[in-house]
Design an enzyme around this catalytic site. Structure first.
Site, PDB file in Angstrom:
ATOM      1  CB  ALA A   1       5.329   0.485  -2.469  1.00 32.42           C
ATOM      2  CB  SER A   2       0.359   1.465  -4.317  1.00 30.33           C
ATOM      3  OG  SER A   2      -0.482   1.812  -3.226  1.00 30.33           O
ATOM      4  CE  LYS A   3      -3.481   5.037  -1.707  1.00 29.24           C
ATOM      5  NZ  LYS A   3      -4.542   5.603  -2.537  1.00 29.24           N
TER       6      LYS A   3
ATOM      7  CE1 TYR B   1      -3.972   2.146   0.589  1.00 35.16           C
ATOM      8  CE2 TYR B   1      -2.580   3.270   2.179  1.00 35.16           C
ATOM      9  CZ  TYR B   1      -3.735   3.222   1.418  1.00 35.16           C
ATOM     10  OH  TYR B   1      -4.638   4.267   1.477  1.00 35.16           O
TER      11      TYR B   1
END
Ligand code: NAP
Length: 250
Positions: A148-150, A146
């Protein structure tokens, strides 16, 4: 009459924002996968129209945006709020899970940005707003996919700020702290300064319509602390996060 496209509108922050804009007299194109929930909010306010969509489907994103343009002729704001988070799967390195999180949070948002790119650049006006998270500021424990995606979305938004800015198109980044939604209902830890999705919707509406800043972050009680942590040297940052998360029993 002003028009907004909101993804992630079936629940949580996106849903509350769809209702906020609709109550303020805007026409809202509401997207998410669960059509029944989209129909439900369109029953609550006739300014909301459902446009069911899975954002991981690139072709469908294109098709839906064409339908939205045909219906409203002009789109003023695109607010991309889709996201997924499963705390139970974030503790280990689970590649399939991480790929899925990136697919929805990062590439799903990117699919939507791509389909509005030409429209806004040719129009020479408009606004793309990307929902990220304070979890993207720096690495946190138990957040392998999460965060890393943000973080990727934060960097993307800054990059697009320049590129779309040359075409007079505003790009903004929304960084919520803890907001009570079905997503955070799964969390087993204490969430400091937890706010309602209506609180989030008010802050976002104000930032999108009345503000002009790049980042819309809230609640300030939390984001100011996290912004300070963001600029600390690594050694101090790691020390403080270890202490804080021990207190939280993370
Ligand atoms: N709540 C918080 O504390 C918090 C904090 C920081 C950031 N955020 C971010 O805020 C955004 C909204 O989160 P929320 O808390 O409101 O969570 P939520 O209630 O779970 O809402 C997530 C939304 O995303 C949609 N979605 C998920 N996968 C999708 C897909 N493949 N295609 C289309 N839509 C999809 C869901 O709709 P369907 O399932 O119907 O498709 C739902 O409408 C997320 O990006 C989240 O990361 C939330």
């Amino acid at each position: 009459m002003k028009n907004i496209w909101i993804t992630g509108a079936s629940s949580g922050i996106g849903r509350a924002l769809a209702l906020k804009f609709a109550n303020e007299g805007w026409q809202v194109a509401a997207s998410a996968r669960r059509e029944d929930l989209l129909n439900e909010i369109s029953e609550l306010n006739k300014n909301i129209s459902p446009f069911p969509l899975d954002v991981t489907n690139k072709e469908k994103c294109k098709e839906i945006f064409e339908q939205i343009k045909n219906k409203y002729q002009s789109i003023d704001i695109c607010f991309f709020s889709t996201g997924t988070w499963d705390p139970k799967k974030e503790k280990d390195i689970d590649i399939d899970q991480m790929k899925n999180v990136m697919e929805v949070n990062f590439f799903g948002t990117l699919n939507c940005i791509k389909v509005v790119e030409k429209y806004f650049k040719e129009k020479n006006s408009g606004h793309i707003s990307i929902v990220s998270s304070v979890a993207g500021y720096r690495g946190l424990p138990n957040s392998t996919g999460y965060g890393a995606s943000k973080a990727a979305l934060n960097n993307l938004a800054e990059s697009l700020y320049f590129d779309f800015g040359r075409h007079n198109v505003r790009v903004s980044l929304v960084s919520p702290g803890f907001i009570k939604t079905p997503m955070t209902d799964k969390n087993e830890f204490r969430m400091p300064f937890l706010k309602t999705s209506e609180f989030a919707a008010d802050k976002i509406y104000n930032g999108l319509v009345n503000g002009s800043s790049f980042e819309i972050d809230f609640p300030k009680e939390l984001t100011l602390i996290l912004k300070l942590l963001k600029i600390l040297p690594n050694r101090l940052y790691f020390y403080l996060i270890k202490k804080l998360t021990k207190l939280q029993k993370l």
